[in-house]
Design a protein around this motif. Structure first.
Motif, short mmCIF file in Angstrom:
data_model
loop_
_atom_site.label_atom_id
_atom_site.label_comp_id
_atom_site.label_asym_id
_atom_site.label_seq_id
_atom_site.Cartn_x
_atom_site.Cartn_y
_atom_site.Cartn_z
N GLN A 1 -65.21 85.75 103.69
CA GLN A 1 -65.28 84.75 104.75
C GLN A 1 -64.86 83.35 104.31
OE1 GLN A 1 -65.83 85.48 107.90
NE2 GLN A 1 -66.24 87.64 107.49
N TYR A 2 -65.04 83.04 103.03
CA TYR A 2 -64.71 81.70 102.56
C TYR A 2 -63.29 81.65 101.99
CZ TYR A 2 -69.29 79.66 103.41
OH TYR A 2 -70.42 79.16 104.02
N ALA A 3 -62.40 82.46 102.55
CA ALA A 3 -60.98 82.38 102.20
C ALA A 3 -60.46 81.02 102.64
CB ALA A 3 -60.22 83.50 102.89
N PRO A 4 -59.58 80.38 101.85
CA PRO A 4 -59.06 79.07 102.26
C PRO A 4 -58.49 79.06 103.67
CG PRO A 4 -58.42 79.55 100.00
CD PRO A 4 -59.07 80.80 100.53
N ALA A 5 -57.86 80.15 104.08
CA ALA A 5 -57.26 80.19 105.41
C ALA A 5 -58.30 80.23 106.52
CB ALA A 5 -56.35 81.41 105.53
N PRO B 1 -71.82 91.37 108.10
CA PRO B 1 -71.76 92.83 108.21
C PRO B 1 -73.04 93.39 108.84
CG PRO B 1 -71.22 92.05 105.97
CD PRO B 1 -71.79 90.88 106.72
N GLY B 2 -72.93 94.53 109.47
CA GLY B 2 -74.11 95.16 110.08
C GLY B 2 -75.20 95.39 109.07
N GLY B 3 -76.43 95.08 109.46
CA GLY B 3 -77.58 95.28 108.57
C GLY B 3 -77.79 94.16 107.58
N GLN B 4 -76.95 93.12 107.63
CA GLN B 4 -77.08 92.00 106.68
C GLN B 4 -77.25 90.68 107.43
OE1 GLN B 4 -73.97 92.13 103.66
NE2 GLN B 4 -74.07 94.36 103.57
N ALA C 1 -57.20 85.94 105.53
CA ALA C 1 -58.27 85.53 106.44
C ALA C 1 -59.01 86.77 106.92
CB ALA C 1 -57.69 84.76 107.62
N PRO C 2 -60.31 86.66 107.19
CA PRO C 2 -61.06 87.83 107.67
C PRO C 2 -60.39 88.48 108.87
CG PRO C 2 -62.52 85.98 107.25
CD PRO C 2 -61.13 85.45 107.12
N ALA C 3 -60.47 89.79 108.91
CA ALA C 3 -59.81 90.51 110.01
C ALA C 3 -60.40 90.14 111.35
CB ALA C 3 -59.93 92.01 109.76
N GLY C 4 -61.67 89.77 111.36
CA GLY C 4 -62.31 89.40 112.63
C GLY C 4 -62.51 90.63 113.50
N GLY C 5 -62.72 90.37 114.77
CA GLY C 5 -62.95 91.48 115.69
C GLY C 5 -64.42 91.85 115.73
N ASN D 1 -65.94 66.53 106.15
CA ASN D 1 -66.52 67.67 106.87
C ASN D 1 -65.73 68.91 106.51
OD1 ASN D 1 -66.88 69.68 109.03
ND2 ASN D 1 -68.12 68.09 110.01
N LEU D 2 -66.37 69.82 105.81
CA LEU D 2 -65.74 71.09 105.46
C LEU D 2 -66.37 72.17 106.33
CD1 LEU D 2 -63.82 72.76 103.74
CD2 LEU D 2 -65.57 72.85 101.97
N THR D 3 -65.59 72.72 107.23
CA THR D 3 -66.09 73.70 108.18
C THR D 3 -65.46 75.06 107.90
OG1 THR D 3 -66.52 72.08 109.92
CG2 THR D 3 -66.16 74.35 110.62
N VAL D 4 -66.30 76.07 107.76
CA VAL D 4 -65.83 77.43 107.49
C VAL D 4 -66.10 78.28 108.73
CG1 VAL D 4 -65.95 79.41 105.94
CG2 VAL D 4 -66.39 77.11 105.06
N ARG D 5 -65.09 79.00 109.14
CA ARG D 5 -65.21 79.82 110.34
C ARG D 5 -66.00 81.10 109.98
NH1 ARG D 5 -61.52 82.90 113.79
NH2 ARG D 5 -61.60 82.08 115.92
N ALA D 6 -67.23 80.88 109.59
CA ALA D 6 -68.08 82.00 109.18
C ALA D 6 -69.50 81.71 109.61
CB ALA D 6 -68.03 82.18 107.66
N GLY D 7 -69.96 82.44 110.60
CA GLY D 7 -71.33 82.29 111.08
C GLY D 7 -72.00 83.64 111.17
N SER D 8 -73.10 83.67 111.89
CA SER D 8 -73.85 84.93 111.96
C SER D 8 -73.06 86.03 112.67
CB SER D 8 -75.20 84.71 112.63
OG SER D 8 -75.06 84.06 113.88
N VAL D 9 -72.08 85.66 113.54
CA VAL D 9 -71.28 86.71 114.18
C VAL D 9 -70.41 87.45 113.18
CG1 VAL D 9 -71.16 85.61 116.45
CG2 VAL D 9 -69.41 85.10 114.76
N ASP D 10 -70.21 86.87 112.00
CA ASP D 10 -69.30 87.46 111.02
C ASP D 10 -70.02 88.28 109.96
OD1 ASP D 10 -66.84 86.06 111.98
OD2 ASP D 10 -68.06 84.31 111.49
#
Length: 502
Positions: free
Chosen positions: A264-268, A69-72, A299-303, A58-67
């Motif tokens: 978003q697909y940074a190893p971290a 960019p605006g308009g994309q 890792a993505p800055a998040g927020g 199971n390879l899970t990436v902390r990247a979903g629709s909340v991540d």
């Protein structure tokens, strides 16, 4: 709640078998999960279960629709589709010939969008020429594609459950293989998560648009849920549908998807969980040599925008000629809040099984609904979310009757303490459900990766049992009185189309 038997013999049995008995697995994971962080920041979790010679990944990436960019909107989901299109070595008959065609397609798409966006009537002659050239290049690129090569390779090697999913919080890639196929899995997955090629991007974009028409635009439940989220969330990106808005999906480009992948697909930002018949030391060495060779990226800055407090009930209606339906949602705190397990208990109390309150009262006794349920946390869990109630009226009963019945059950939670026997039954049911989810290799890998990604630590699984067992009747009453209140409520109704509707 019954007590957990912390017995070393049972521990060994549970973790050596692919299907442990319902009982004690969660509390017995500690010390059996090999937990490492690669030099590039990727988290790796391994559990050895040698009873059956298979392994689940199971390879899970902390990247979903909340991540996104605006308009994309829709980009996370579209990238998931792209991940099955291959790399420079997989999915192509001649990448050296294919690469310049893919680059030209990206340039043509940008030119097309730029022409269409001009603040005057588009140059129809230029548009026609761009479209003709796009179609010509796309046909030439398509001729170099080796279709579905990923799936074909896995099929030949005995894979089961090859799949992926995208949600508001995460994107997940899963498969189970015979134990001796570890080198193959590592070679395929490390390759596609370091050098993906965005072939057939614009064809797949059309596939996603069709998927949206099927699941949302022509689906009454999908339309209602979308309206529900956009009404409940004013600022937080949980309001954005994971499948994306049509007008934005239609303008997504491969360079945008590539930028999303790079960020978003940074190893971290990824968690790899491996459960099954593995040599732990050898697996770690191979994973470190392959996935660990992917260059580290920040890792993505998040927020994201914080949802402001709701100061009054919100209501929305969706007109559609279909069975009426009702959604009621309440804002609630996130997974790190002490009340999190109380919401799980309330969900189970209301809707787990035929003896649950909603089923017993609305479906069996009063017969005002054909279905009624609750969900403790939607649409994601990385941020504060919604506690949701659902119901479908039984004809000739109305949405008003069903809504009143649902709200009466909420008020009952606020008014009366849950009887001790009912609370014990609900907590035991939750405990059994958690244990069942850990029985299979795939289930355990999923849970480990999920909580590592969402809660920041897979050990959340261990603590949740004790926190759930400690929930009291007064906790249920307090949480219902604090969070499940009118000013914090959003109601969405699916109603028949009015005669004057266009």
């Amino acid at each position: 709640m019954r007590r957990v038997t912390r017995n070393g013999l049972v521990l060994a049995v549970l973790l050596c078998c692919a299907a442990p008995r319902v009982g004690d697995a969660a509390s017995l994971l500690e010390g059996r999960v090999v937990d490492r962080t690669l030099d590039n920041g990727m988290r790796v979790l391994i559990v050895k279960r040698p009873a059956v010679p298979t392994v689940s990944y199971n390879l899970t990436v902390r990247a979903g629709s909340v991540d996104e960019p605006g308009g994309q909107s829709g980009l996370a989901h579209l990238f998931e589709h792209m991940a099955f299109k291959g790399t420079e070595r997989i999915g192509t008959r001649d990448f050296s010939a294919e690469r310049p065609l893919l680059e030209e397609l990206d340039r043509l798409e940008v030119d097309l969008q730029r022409e269409l966006a001009l603040p005057r009537n588009p140059d129809t002659k230029r548009l026609a020429e761009l479209r003709r050239r796009f179609a010509e290049v796309q046909d030439r690129a398509r001729a170099l594609v080796e279709p579905n090569e990923y799936g074909a390779i896995y099929d030949r090697q005995g894979a089961v459950g090859l799949n992926a999913s995208t949600g508001a919080d995460l994107t997940r890639y899963v498969v189970s293989l015979p134990a001796n196929r570890l080198p193959l899995w590592i070679a395929l997955e490390a390759d596609r998560f370091s050098r993906p090629v965005f072939r057939e991007f614009y064809t797949e974009r059309d596939v996603v648009l069709e998927e949206r028409r099927l699941r949302v635009d022509n689906n009454p439940g999908g339309k209602l849920y979308e309206a529900f989220l956009t009404t409940a969330f004013a600022a937080h990106p949980y309001r954005v549908p994971t499948i994306g808005w049509s007008s934005e999906v239609d303008r997504l480009t491969a360079p945008q998807a590539r930028a999303f992948f790079e960020e978003q697909y940074a190893p971290a930002n990824a968690v790899l969980a491996i459960v099954g018949d593995v040599d732990v030391d050898a697996t770690l060495r191979q994973v470190a040599a392959s996935f660990g060779a992917i260059p580290a990226r920040p890792a993505p800055a998040g927020g994201v925008a914080q949802e402001p407090r709701q100061d009054g009930q919100r209501r929305v209606e969706v007109e559609y000629d279909a069975q009426p339906e009702l959604l009621v949602g309440y804002h609630r705190p996130g997974i790190d809040h002490p009340d999190d397990p109380v919401f799980d208990v309330i969900e189970s109390l209301l809707s787990s099984g035929r003896r649950s309150r909603l089923y017993a009262e609305l479906v069996t006794t009063r017969q005002v609904a054909v279905a009624a349920s609750a969900s403790a946390g939607e649409p994601g869990s990385r941020y504060p979310n919604l506690f949701v109630l659902r119901a479908v009226p039984r004809a000739p009963h109305t949405l008003d009757e069903v809504e009143a019945a649902l709200l009466n059950e909420v008020e009952r939670l606020q008014r009366e303490e849950v009887p001790a026997r009912e609370l014990e039954r609900v907590i035991n049911r939750l405990d059994a459900g958690l244990i069942r989810s850990l029985q299979s290799n795939a289930g355990l890998a999923s849970q480990l990766a999920y909580f590592e990604a969402v809660a920041g630590d897979w050990r959340y699984i261990l603590g949740i049992r004790d926190r759930t067992a400690a929930v009291t009747a007064k906790d249920v009453q307090r949480v219902a009185s604090t969070w499940l209140v009118k000013r914090n409520r959003t109601v969405a109704r699916l109603v028949p189309a009015s005669p004057s509707a266009p």
